[in-house]
Design a protein around this motif. Structure first.
Motif, PDB file in Angstrom:
ATOM      1  N   CYS A  61      51.264  35.658  40.463  1.00 26.55           N
ATOM      2  CA  CYS A  61      49.883  36.111  40.267  1.00 26.55           C
ATOM      3  C   CYS A  61      48.997  35.712  41.462  1.00 26.55           C
ATOM      4  N   ILE A  72      47.159  35.211  29.972  1.00 21.49           N
ATOM      5  CA  ILE A  72      46.307  35.678  31.071  1.00 21.49           C
ATOM      6  C   ILE A  72      44.847  35.301  30.814  1.00 21.49           C
ATOM      7  N   ASN A  79      44.238  43.254  37.092  1.00 17.46           N
ATOM      8  CA  ASN A  79      45.179  44.311  36.703  1.00 17.46           C
ATOM      9  C   ASN A  79      46.034  44.819  37.866  1.00 17.46           C
TER      10      ASN A  79
HETATM   11  S1  SF4 Z   1      47.860  41.618  36.502  1.00 18.69           S
HETATM   12 FE1  SF4 Z   1      46.362  39.979  36.361  1.00 18.69          FE
HETATM   13  S2  SF4 Z   1      47.485  38.280  35.574  1.00 18.69           S
HETATM   14 FE2  SF4 Z   1      48.988  39.746  36.271  1.00 18.69          FE
HETATM   15  S3  SF4 Z   1      49.461  39.175  38.316  1.00 18.69           S
HETATM   16 FE3  SF4 Z   1      47.834  40.626  38.483  1.00 18.69          FE
HETATM   17  S4  SF4 Z   1      45.980  39.436  38.430  1.00 18.69           S
HETATM   18 FE4  SF4 Z   1      47.581  38.087  37.782  1.00 18.69          FE
END
Ligand code: SF4
Ligand code: SF4
Ligand code: SF4
Lengths: 306, 784
Positions: A61, A72, A79
């Motif tokens: 992440c 999360i 996202n």
């Molecule tokens: S979607 Fe959100 S939680 Fe997942 S890696 Fe990307 S920033 Fe991090």
């Protein structure tokens, strides 16, 4: 965008049906049992029970949005879906994917052998399919042209001029009226019901058979005035023969947690069978004169109280 | 509603613990202790005659049909002259976890003495000596099992449809005429003469056995003060004088006739899976005549109930291993109902409905009632059958006429014969009265072969080089290469398997005849040959294939994760399997979630299931069985998926080492996530027209979705559509997890939950914990 295809459903139409859920809805009903259907974009759903604690998500992440328990922190998340890519356990997964019409049709077509008995077919649900007018028209036409019965389940909120192109390919519709009072409707769903009622009228004028539905949510939609009001409205719509009351259930609650959202209806209990019966009776007193019928489904059987 | 008498009977059958009865063991041992030079067939016939003349008999206070397997209710006889394994398994018969039997105090010691006397001289020893060392290893590591080596040949299906109009006397006379017509003697005619003499001995013995019941019933009637019971006993006595010698005159006599015959099949020697045939057809004339004569529907219903309870009372003693593979003591005694008649018309009649109504009132473990479906089936009867299955007793199972008839046509039957088919074994179609079918050639286990292929011919569990060297898979660059290697391995093991079976089946021809069944299967009397010596015109044997889903899923996982998406290399995969994914749970999850799984209607993996089914079949059908019969395949595992699973390490589909395999033709446990329509579509893609002995499909539904008329619509739609797509068989289990878990906790108050295990039903609480868990884990099909 589609968020789920569910095979072998018995609700939302006759026979055995394939349910195709469009992602994206203009309403925000407090009780929505498919919160993942609301946004028009892809989202991440988490199911912590499936987490094997491998820590991959945390490692990749870029926003350091993964907490120590591997949940999360939605306030940081952008996202980017890096975490879902490496979550092999599917504890974090992306909901929502785009289909080509052909591809979607092939999926629907797979269950064609099951449709012929008892009038099965495909039901487009959502989200709000009418706000996906172009896609809806194409896939509905494709199914219709190939002899598959097409039903649409809708909250009625869309632009008639846009979705009217789809109407010739729709065999029947289920349309929700959550509340008859425009103000209350706005308070409960975020939008007023005027456009919805107007659309129901116009769809009916087009000649599509419609079943009206009202979810019975204790404390929100379960007043007798509301049901009577809707029944009055129903009695003026020529192609509506049936009015179904849906017993509220809280199966949607875990999905809110999965999306990192609060469940607005916490503590609301499922309405008693008695209450459902009373409301059905109430509606039927009005509808009877018009040869229309109100019912609710209990154990897969219609309960019609007159 | 059932009568009080039937209620009492059913409670008795259900609540009497299964016991060992030494009566037969003593008699047979005594018989064989007298020296004799008689030919073996004759000697077997006389041994049976001796047992029938001397075995203890009793009449239960609530019965109107006579005849029990042993000297007490729910007891099982022992066949010490046949079973070699008894020597090893004897000690745990009363303590083992699955299907244990009680002894009368002191009798265990006595049995030990009897078994000791037979040690090294049983039929099982005869067949055991024919198992080569490498074959033995293959059996022990789980590549295949050894069928019918400690029992007589199975699956007898007498020509009841003719027998009930003739009585045994007709067949005795035939044999006598044949003997009288013999002129010169040579070794072949001598065999014929011996065969006919043996048949006469056995049929006369069964008639006399019935007369013993008549005598006893009369005696009891004489001592009975209750007028109703007295009348019942006198009627029973009369019935036992009429049948089986003469054609039955009414429904009850016909039921008594069939029961005596079935009982004789089971008492003569210890085979199983004998078929009752099309009961609603051959019993219909009696039913109709009785009703015309003023007999009430209720009386007929009681006879049907009692008849079924007679079968429900039957248990058999199996080895420890088999008691785990077939828990709940199934006998696969199929009673066929519905289906087309030889002229193509629908055969459903009032008796079909009466049987279904009886089942609705009271389910029994046996017989397996099997409903034959076809396009033109009477809709009301079909819906009634579905409703009965839905009620939770899991009977009837549903079979598809068109697929089964086409199987039988490919096996060389005429259309008329094929349309009169029944089930012998768990799901295998055969034509009663003219066929000698063997459903238990043994189980062949492709996923074990796959595991060995992954290890270049070495069994990774025992480290033995058991198969040919087909290449180091870490050097493979395509799935095709792996499939080719697999094919070579399987061909190697299949040949061993077939050779072994043929040796065993040849032993039957030379040592263990079934004379009773030979009397009532066409061809035998005509040719003067017993079944085991090619008496019947139609002969086939089925090889059971298990764990298809695991192989399909493994190939798909390798294709997707190793060769296509390159998540990992073949060496890494081999390492993961070796270490049972130790510390690499995420890679196991990858194999599970990133590759398609059989059972979800996804072509790319379903094609592998089809490939495997076809390959197994091709490799099997090229051989002839020991009786110059055909080989067929059947996709079925029973509960061997649990037993064999314990012998197999981790597999590329993400299955952990030594855990359950997929059952029968079902998807792997928990992997079918797209509902019943997807499951049946996947099974259709496997192509149920290939395995000529069937594809066993077990589908559990949530009671919540099958409620009401609409719920019945679902069941009907799934079954009809599956059958329109060539499905051969489907059985539905409709009971929810909660109920089953409750039954695990409190077996006493859930004694009556029948569940479908595999081609048969068993009482859930009678099953071992492992199997119970496996049944709960089988995906419950829900819709929303
Ligand atoms: S979607 Fe959100 S939680 Fe997942 S890696 Fe990307 S920033 Fe991090
Ligand atoms: S209309 Fe339906 S999908 Fe949209 S928010 Fe309301 S309940 Fe949810
Ligand atoms: S990647 Fe998935 S399984 Fe691994 S810790 Fe994160 S959420 Fe859990």
């Amino acid at each position: 965008m589609i968020f789920n295809i569910q095979k072998c459903s018995i609700h939302d139409g006759t026979g055995l049906r394939t349910l195709v859920f469009f992602k994206g809805c203009p309403l925000r009903c407090l009780w929505c049992s498919n919160p993942e259907s609301q946004s028009y974009r892809q989202e991440i759903m988490e199911s912590p029970v499936r987490c094997i604690g491998c820590g991959e998500c945390k490692r990749v992440c870029p926003e350091a949005a993964i907490l120590d328990d591997y949940r999360i922190d939605r306030s940081r998340c952008t996202n980017c879906f890096k975490c879902t890519d490496c979550c092999y356990a599917e504890s974090k997964r992306v909901v929502g994917r785009d289909y080509f019409v052909e591809e979607l049709y092939r999926e629907i077509e797979k269950d064609r052998p099951f449709y012929s008995l008892y009038g099965g077919g495909v039901t487009f649900s959502g989200g709000e399919p009418l706000t996906h007018a172009k896609d809806l028209k194409e896939i509905a036409k494709k199914c219709h042209d190939n002899g598959i019965n097409v039903v649409v389940e809708s909250c009625g909120y869309g632009q008639f001029e846009e979705f009217k192109e789809a109407l010739p390919y729709i065999d029947a519709m289920f349309m929700d009226i959550k509340h008859i009072d425009p103000e209350t409707h706005k308070a409960l769903t975020g939008m007023s019901n005027e456009l919805i009622l107007e659309n129901i009228r116009r769809i009916s004028e087009f000649g599509t058979p419609i079943t009206i539905r009202t979810p019975i949510i204790p404390g929100y939609t379960n007043s007798q005035e509301n049901i009577k009001g809707i029944a009055e409205f129903v009695s003026t719509i020529p192609t509506v023969k049936e009015y179904e009351l849906l017993q509220y259930h809280n199966f949607g609650e875990p999905k809110y947690t999965a999306l990192g959202k609060p469940y607005p209806l916490k503590g609301v209990i499922v309405p008693e069978d008695e209450e459902m019966n009373d409301l059905v009776k109430c509606a039927n007193q009005i509808l009877q004169k018009y040869k229309k019928e109100c019912y609710w489904m209990k154990n897969n059987e219609r309960e019609v109280i007159k | 509603m059932i009568s009080e008498r039937i209620f009492r009977l059913s409670e008795k059958v259900r609540n009497t613990p299964a016991e060992i009865c030494l009566d037969r063991a003593r008699l047979i041992t005594k018989f064989y202790s007298e020296p004799s030079m008689e030919p073996f067939i004759l000697r077997r016939a006389k041994s049976f005659q001796y047992v029938l003349e001397n075995k203890k008999i009793f009449i239960d206070d609530d019965s109107v049909l006579a005849g029990h397997l042993a000297s007490r209710l729910h007891a099982v006889p022992i066949y010490p002259e046949v079973t070699a394994w008894l020597y090893d398994d004897l000690e745990t018969i009363d303590t083992r976890s699955s299907d244990h039997f009680k002894f009368i105090p002191g009798e265990k010691d006595e049995l030990r003495t009897i078994v000791e006397a037979w040690k090294g001289r049983t039929f099982g020893d005869l067949t055991g000596a024919l198992v080569d060392a490498d074959m033995n290893t293959m059996i022990n590591i789980g590549i295949f099992t050894k069928g019918v080596s400690n029992l007589s040949t199975m699956n007898h299906a007498p020509a009841y449809y003719d027998m009930v109009h003739r009585g045994y006397r007709y067949y005795i006379d035939k044999c006598k005429e044949n003997i009288a017509a013999l002129e010169d003697m040579d070794i072949d005619t001598m065999e014929k003469q011996i065969t006919w003499q043996s048949m006469i001995i056995v049929m006369e013995a069964i008639i006399k056995f019935a007369h013993r019941y008549a005598d006893l019933a009369e005696k009891m009637a004489g001592e009975c003060s209750d007028s109703e019971r007295k009348a019942q006993l006198l009627a029973m006595a009369e019935n036992c004088r009429v049948v089986p010698e003469n054609p039955p005159q009414n429904f009850q006599q016909a039921a008594q006739f069939v029961w005596f015959t079935h009982l004789a099949l089971m008492m003569e020697v210890n085979g199983g899976d004998h078929c009752i045939g099309r009961f609603d057809q051959y019993m219909y004339p009696f039913y109709k005549k009785d009703l015309e004569n003023g007999v009430s529907e209720a009386f007929i219903a009681d006879v049907i109930h009692e008849f079924k309870l007679k079968f429900g009372e039957l248990w058999v003693l199996r080895t420890n291993r088999e008691s785990q593979a077939y828990p709940g003591c199934p006998l696969w005694i199929h009673m066929m109902i519905g289906g087309v008649l030889p002229d193509g018309k629908d055969g459903c009649n009032e008796l079909t409905n009466a049987i279904l109504h009886c089942m609705d009132d009271l389910q029994t473990k046996e017989p397996c009632v099997s409903f034959r479906y076809h396009d033109g089936v009477n809709q009301d009867t079909f819906r009634l059958a579905l409703a009965v299955a839905r009620k939770g007793g899991s009977h009837p199972a549903f079979f598809n006429d068109s697929t089964n008839i086409s199987h039988l046509l490919t096996l060389g039957h005429t259309l008329k014969e094929a349309r009169d088919w029944g089930i012998c074994g768990c799901i295998e179609p055969s034509v009663p009265g003219i066929t000698d079918f063997q459903s238990n050639a043994g189980y062949f286990n492709p996923i074990k072969v796959f595991e060995i292929t992954m290890n270049n011919g070495v069994d990774p569990v025992t480290k033995v080089q058991i198969g040919p060297r087909t290449g180091d898979v870490t050097t493979f660059t395509s799935v095709k290469q792996l499939m080719d290697a697999y094919e070579t391995q399987q061909a190697f093991f299949m040949k061993k398997f077939i050779v072994l079976f043929n040796r065993i089946i040849s032993c039957h021809a030379h040592a263990l005849p079934t004379v009773t069944a030979s009397c009532f299967t066409y061809g035998c009397i005509e040719k003067g040959r017993i079944l085991q010596r090619k008496g019947a015109e139609h002969r086939y044997s089925a090889v059971a294939i298990s764990g298809v889903a695991n192989v399909a899923d493994s190939l798909a996982a390798i294709e997707e994760c190793v060769f296509d998406k390159k998540y990992l290399t073949m060496s890494e995969l081999v390492k993961l399997l070796e270490t049972n994914f130790e510390g690499k749970e995420n890679m196991r999850q990858l194999l599970i979630n990133k590759a398609p799984k059989y059972g979800n209607n996804i072509d790319s993996v379903d094609e592998y299931a089809h490939w495997l089914a076809d390959l197994c079949n091709e490799q099997v059908v090229q051989y002839r069985d020991g009786r110059d019969g055909q080989f067929t395949t059947v996709i079925a595992s029973q509960s061997y998926n649990v037993v064999l699973g314990r012998l197999i390490g981790a597999t590329p589909d993400g299955r952990l080492a030594f855990t359950d395999l997929a059952d029968n033709a079902s998807p792997m446990i928990g992997m079918d996530v797209n509902g019943p329509t997807a499951v049946v579509n996947s099974i259709s893609a496997l192509d149920p027209l290939i395995p000529q002995s069937g594809v066993l499909v077990n589908q559990r539904f949530d009671p919540a979705i099958t409620k009401g008329e609409k719920g019945l619509d679902i069941l009907e739609t799934v079954v009809r559509t599956f059958f329109n797509q060539r499905g051969q068989h489907i059985q539905v289990n409709i009971v929810d997890d909660e109920t089953l878990r409750a039954a695990q906790k409190d077996p006493q108050s859930h004694r009556n939950i029948l569940v479908r295990v595999a081609g048969y039903s068993a009482y859930f609480v009678d099953l071992e914990k492992d199997i119970q868990d496996n049944i709960i884990a089988r995906t419950l099909q829900q819709t929303l």
